[in-house]
Design a protein around this motif. Sequence first.
Motif, mmCIF file in Angstrom:
data_model
loop_
_atom_site.group_PDB
_atom_site.id
_atom_site.type_symbol
_atom_site.label_atom_id
_atom_site.label_comp_id
_atom_site.label_asym_id
_atom_site.label_seq_id
_atom_site.Cartn_x
_atom_site.Cartn_y
_atom_site.Cartn_z
ATOM 1 N N LEU A 203 -6.382 0.481 -0.736
ATOM 2 C CA LEU A 203 -6.043 1.772 -1.332
ATOM 3 C C LEU A 203 -7.040 2.002 -2.456
ATOM 4 O O LEU A 203 -7.038 1.286 -3.453
ATOM 5 C CB LEU A 203 -4.613 1.760 -1.882
ATOM 6 N N SER A 204 -7.907 2.987 -2.278
ATOM 7 C CA SER A 204 -8.959 3.269 -3.242
ATOM 8 C C SER A 204 -8.746 4.671 -3.807
ATOM 9 O O SER A 204 -8.737 5.652 -3.053
ATOM 10 C CB SER A 204 -10.336 3.161 -2.577
ATOM 11 N N THR A 205 -8.574 4.760 -5.111
ATOM 12 C CA THR A 205 -8.298 6.050 -5.737
ATOM 13 C C THR A 205 -9.232 6.267 -6.922
ATOM 14 O O THR A 205 -9.750 5.314 -7.504
ATOM 15 C CB THR A 205 -6.841 6.135 -6.234
ATOM 16 N N GLU A 206 -9.433 7.517 -7.264
ATOM 17 C CA GLU A 206 -10.247 7.901 -8.414
ATOM 18 C C GLU A 206 -9.326 8.384 -9.535
ATOM 19 O O GLU A 206 -8.294 8.998 -9.287
ATOM 20 C CB GLU A 206 -11.211 9.022 -8.037
ATOM 21 N N SER A 207 -9.710 8.115 -10.771
ATOM 22 C CA SER A 207 -8.978 8.638 -11.922
ATOM 23 C C SER A 207 -9.989 8.990 -12.997
ATOM 24 O O SER A 207 -11.133 8.522 -12.982
ATOM 25 C CB SER A 207 -7.959 7.625 -12.444
ATOM 26 N N ASP A 208 -9.575 9.823 -13.948
ATOM 27 C CA ASP A 208 -10.489 10.186 -15.022
ATOM 28 C C ASP A 208 -9.713 10.393 -16.314
ATOM 29 O O ASP A 208 -8.472 10.344 -16.339
ATOM 30 C CB ASP A 208 -11.297 11.439 -14.663
ATOM 31 N N GLY A 209 -10.464 10.609 -17.380
ATOM 32 C CA GLY A 209 -9.829 10.811 -18.676
ATOM 33 C C GLY A 209 -9.033 9.599 -19.116
ATOM 34 O O GLY A 209 -9.496 8.466 -19.010
ATOM 35 N N LEU B 221 -14.027 -11.899 -9.326
ATOM 36 C CA LEU B 221 -12.794 -11.468 -8.670
ATOM 37 C C LEU B 221 -11.558 -11.990 -9.402
ATOM 38 O O LEU B 221 -10.463 -11.455 -9.221
ATOM 39 C CB LEU B 221 -12.775 -11.933 -7.214
ATOM 40 N N GLY B 222 -11.730 -13.018 -10.208
ATOM 41 C CA GLY B 222 -10.611 -13.576 -10.940
ATOM 42 C C GLY B 222 -10.486 -13.061 -12.355
ATOM 43 O O GLY B 222 -9.620 -13.520 -13.098
ATOM 44 N N GLU B 223 -11.318 -12.093 -12.735
ATOM 45 C CA GLU B 223 -11.239 -11.525 -14.078
ATOM 46 C C GLU B 223 -10.158 -10.454 -14.122
ATOM 47 O O GLU B 223 -10.019 -9.646 -13.207
ATOM 48 C CB GLU B 223 -12.590 -10.937 -14.484
ATOM 49 N N GLU B 224 -9.403 -10.433 -15.205
ATOM 50 C CA GLU B 224 -8.301 -9.494 -15.345
ATOM 51 C C GLU B 224 -8.800 -8.055 -15.351
ATOM 52 O O GLU B 224 -9.797 -7.721 -15.995
ATOM 53 C CB GLU B 224 -7.543 -9.769 -16.648
ATOM 54 N N VAL B 225 -8.109 -7.197 -14.598
ATOM 55 C CA VAL B 225 -8.300 -5.756 -14.681
ATOM 56 C C VAL B 225 -7.034 -5.191 -15.312
ATOM 57 O O VAL B 225 -5.961 -5.260 -14.715
ATOM 58 C CB VAL B 225 -8.561 -5.117 -13.306
ATOM 59 N N PHE B 226 -7.146 -4.651 -16.500
ATOM 60 C CA PHE B 226 -5.980 -4.199 -17.258
ATOM 61 C C PHE B 226 -5.561 -2.830 -16.739
ATOM 62 O O PHE B 226 -6.125 -1.802 -17.102
ATOM 63 C CB PHE B 226 -6.352 -4.134 -18.736
ATOM 64 N N GLY B 227 -4.581 -2.818 -15.847
ATOM 65 C CA GLY B 227 -4.140 -1.577 -15.237
ATOM 66 C C GLY B 227 -3.527 -1.840 -13.874
ATOM 67 O O GLY B 227 -3.386 -2.994 -13.436
ATOM 68 N N PRO B 228 -3.167 -0.778 -13.149
ATOM 69 C CA PRO B 228 -2.428 -0.926 -11.881
ATOM 70 C C PRO B 228 -3.321 -1.222 -10.683
ATOM 71 O O PRO B 228 -3.386 -0.458 -9.717
ATOM 72 C CB PRO B 228 -1.733 0.437 -11.751
ATOM 73 N N LEU B 229 -4.005 -2.357 -10.747
ATOM 74 C CA LEU B 229 -4.889 -2.769 -9.653
ATOM 75 C C LEU B 229 -4.466 -4.131 -9.143
ATOM 76 O O LEU B 229 -4.258 -5.059 -9.936
ATOM 77 C CB LEU B 229 -6.341 -2.801 -10.123
ATOM 78 N N LYS C 217 0.827 -1.209 0.000
ATOM 79 C CA LYS C 217 0.000 0.000 0.000
ATOM 80 C C LYS C 217 0.860 1.257 0.000
ATOM 81 O O LYS C 217 0.610 2.200 -0.759
ATOM 82 C CB LYS C 217 -0.927 -0.004 1.211
ATOM 83 N N ASP C 218 1.868 1.291 0.862
ATOM 84 C CA ASP C 218 2.730 2.472 0.942
ATOM 85 C C ASP C 218 3.419 2.743 -0.394
ATOM 86 O O ASP C 218 3.508 3.892 -0.854
ATOM 87 C CB ASP C 218 3.777 2.283 2.035
ATOM 88 N N ALA C 219 3.905 1.685 -1.020
ATOM 89 C CA ALA C 219 4.605 1.863 -2.293
ATOM 90 C C ALA C 219 3.646 2.302 -3.392
ATOM 91 O O ALA C 219 3.981 3.160 -4.229
ATOM 92 C CB ALA C 219 5.306 0.567 -2.690
ATOM 93 N N LEU C 220 2.444 1.750 -3.403
ATOM 94 C CA LEU C 220 1.460 2.151 -4.411
ATOM 95 C C LEU C 220 0.985 3.578 -4.179
ATOM 96 O O LEU C 220 0.728 4.321 -5.143
ATOM 97 C CB LEU C 220 0.261 1.191 -4.395
ATOM 98 N N SER C 221 0.872 3.973 -2.919
ATOM 99 C CA SER C 221 0.417 5.327 -2.602
ATOM 100 C C SER C 221 1.382 6.385 -3.128
ATOM 101 O O SER C 221 0.977 7.523 -3.401
ATOM 102 C CB SER C 221 0.243 5.495 -1.081
ATOM 103 N N THR D 103 -6.133 8.675 -17.779
ATOM 104 C CA THR D 103 -5.153 8.373 -16.740
ATOM 105 C C THR D 103 -5.632 7.253 -15.821
ATOM 106 O O THR D 103 -6.815 6.927 -15.774
ATOM 107 C CB THR D 103 -4.852 9.617 -15.890
ATOM 108 N N ALA D 104 -4.693 6.694 -15.087
ATOM 109 C CA ALA D 104 -4.997 5.664 -14.092
ATOM 110 C C ALA D 104 -4.131 5.891 -12.868
ATOM 111 O O ALA D 104 -2.971 6.302 -12.974
ATOM 112 C CB ALA D 104 -4.734 4.268 -14.660
ATOM 113 N N THR D 105 -4.697 5.631 -11.709
ATOM 114 C CA THR D 105 -3.962 5.654 -10.451
ATOM 115 C C THR D 105 -4.102 4.288 -9.792
ATOM 116 O O THR D 105 -5.084 3.575 -10.017
ATOM 117 C CB THR D 105 -4.502 6.745 -9.514
ATOM 118 N N PRO D 106 -3.142 3.882 -8.940
ATOM 119 C CA PRO D 106 -3.161 2.526 -8.377
ATOM 120 C C PRO D 106 -4.318 2.292 -7.411
ATOM 121 O O PRO D 106 -4.759 3.207 -6.699
ATOM 122 C CB PRO D 106 -1.820 2.421 -7.645
#
Length: 508
Positions: free
Chosen positions: A363-369, A390-398, A326-330, A371-374
Amino acid sequence: MDGSTDFTPHGKHLIAGEWIAGEATFNSQPAHGDAHAFSVGTPDLVDRAVKAAEEAFWTYGYASREERAKFLDTIADEIEARGEQITAIGTSETGLPEARLNGERGRTTGQLRMFAKHIRDGAYLDRRHDEALPDREPAPRPDLRTMQRPIGPVAVFGASNFPLAFSTAGGDTASALAAGCPVVVKGHGAHPGTGEIVAEAIHAAIQACGMPAGTFSLVQGGKRDVGQALVQHPLIKAVGFTGSLGGGRALYDLCAQRDEPIPFFGELGSVNPMFLLPEAVKARGAEIGKGWAGSLTMGAGQFCTNPGIAVVEKGAEGDAFVAAAKDALSAGGEQTMLTEGIAQAYRDGRQRFEGRNAVKPVLSTESDGRTATPNLYETDASAYLQDHALGEEVFGPLGLVVRVSGADEMAELAQGFEGQLTATLHMEDGDTDAAKRLMPIIERKAGRLLVNGFPTGVEVCDAMVHGGPYPASTNFGHTSVGTLAIRRFLRPVCYQNMPEALLPSDLT
């Protein structure tokens, strides 16, 4: 080339040596810089390209290994000659940094040269010879020789996340051309300018080496009817694809429904689970957590080998691993996604996790446009096994942490995973018995097994396997990276009592 970074796409298709414009156009959607107009592909253009590929096969499919190897080397040379221009248009269209595009270009040319070396060596032909036994009783044996031969024209779909290494002149194209198969590429709409300049490099190599014009064609853009026309064309003999599970499965079904079904070599999706064994977590849990965060966010998480799930036992040591991740992703900020559509799909994936009672946001973040946040979530094995989403791929930093109560539950969870490209064990010597218990399970689940590493990054070499059981790929017996990839586009042919004058030169 003069080394200039100036490149203005003309927006045309390359069909059997001719640059052809269409009536309809679409505009690119670059991360930065100018948009450009590109002609929209049509089923008619697909038909012209495939028929030219079939005509080219009668020459290219019977060219010598040295001629094909020289052609592959020349493609690599022509790509390198356009290096600065490729990087400039690639970074503009995708938002990927220059260093990433330069490295990917090196990987692309390296693949081409690797296959040139591979076919020069000739081992891939798998030549076998059983000499005649005319005096054998009770029946004589004929003279039998076998070798691998190319299958014919191949369709390749460009990938969104690798504009070079998995697209126009990427691994599917390189291995098919090495096998002796002409290629028709359907370019990806996320980076049409990059596809065009790479197609120019291939076109230049065709001219320099005197190859048939139909050896390679590029059809840009187009709706589903273009992809459907390509995979269902009766002259196409195989398809290479890297993309989403939904899109890939639809094309796979079309291939199977043809009057002549053909193989569909699709890489479709993977969550690439990591299993953190107790002694490793105790010794270096925080270090693993930090490393996982770096792997999750590399390239905004847009790698097919992104390790989206970490399995760790409950307890204080597991908590420390989660806290470190969490700290590293933050500390990570916004990153540009490849397309607005991919960014929206990432937000949709995040929402799946937000709306479940059994999932705890870490760690719950919002992004738009674009861009992506972890984002980081946590659940337990019971909830994971009961909820397929829960086992479906999320393409991005999750990332998702799945907590287990001990070795038994970890093994049960491993059994519940679908097919994967990779599976990773983090372990110390004291974890050996636990690792041995997991090995038979994960060996059946994944194409590549790692210990004490992170799967992002796929080495291009002889021993690499980039594939796995469905839904990681549609054909578990093959790989899309490494020299074994050539076997997808070959078939064995046996020659019985064949006069030497009729045998292929590679058998004499």
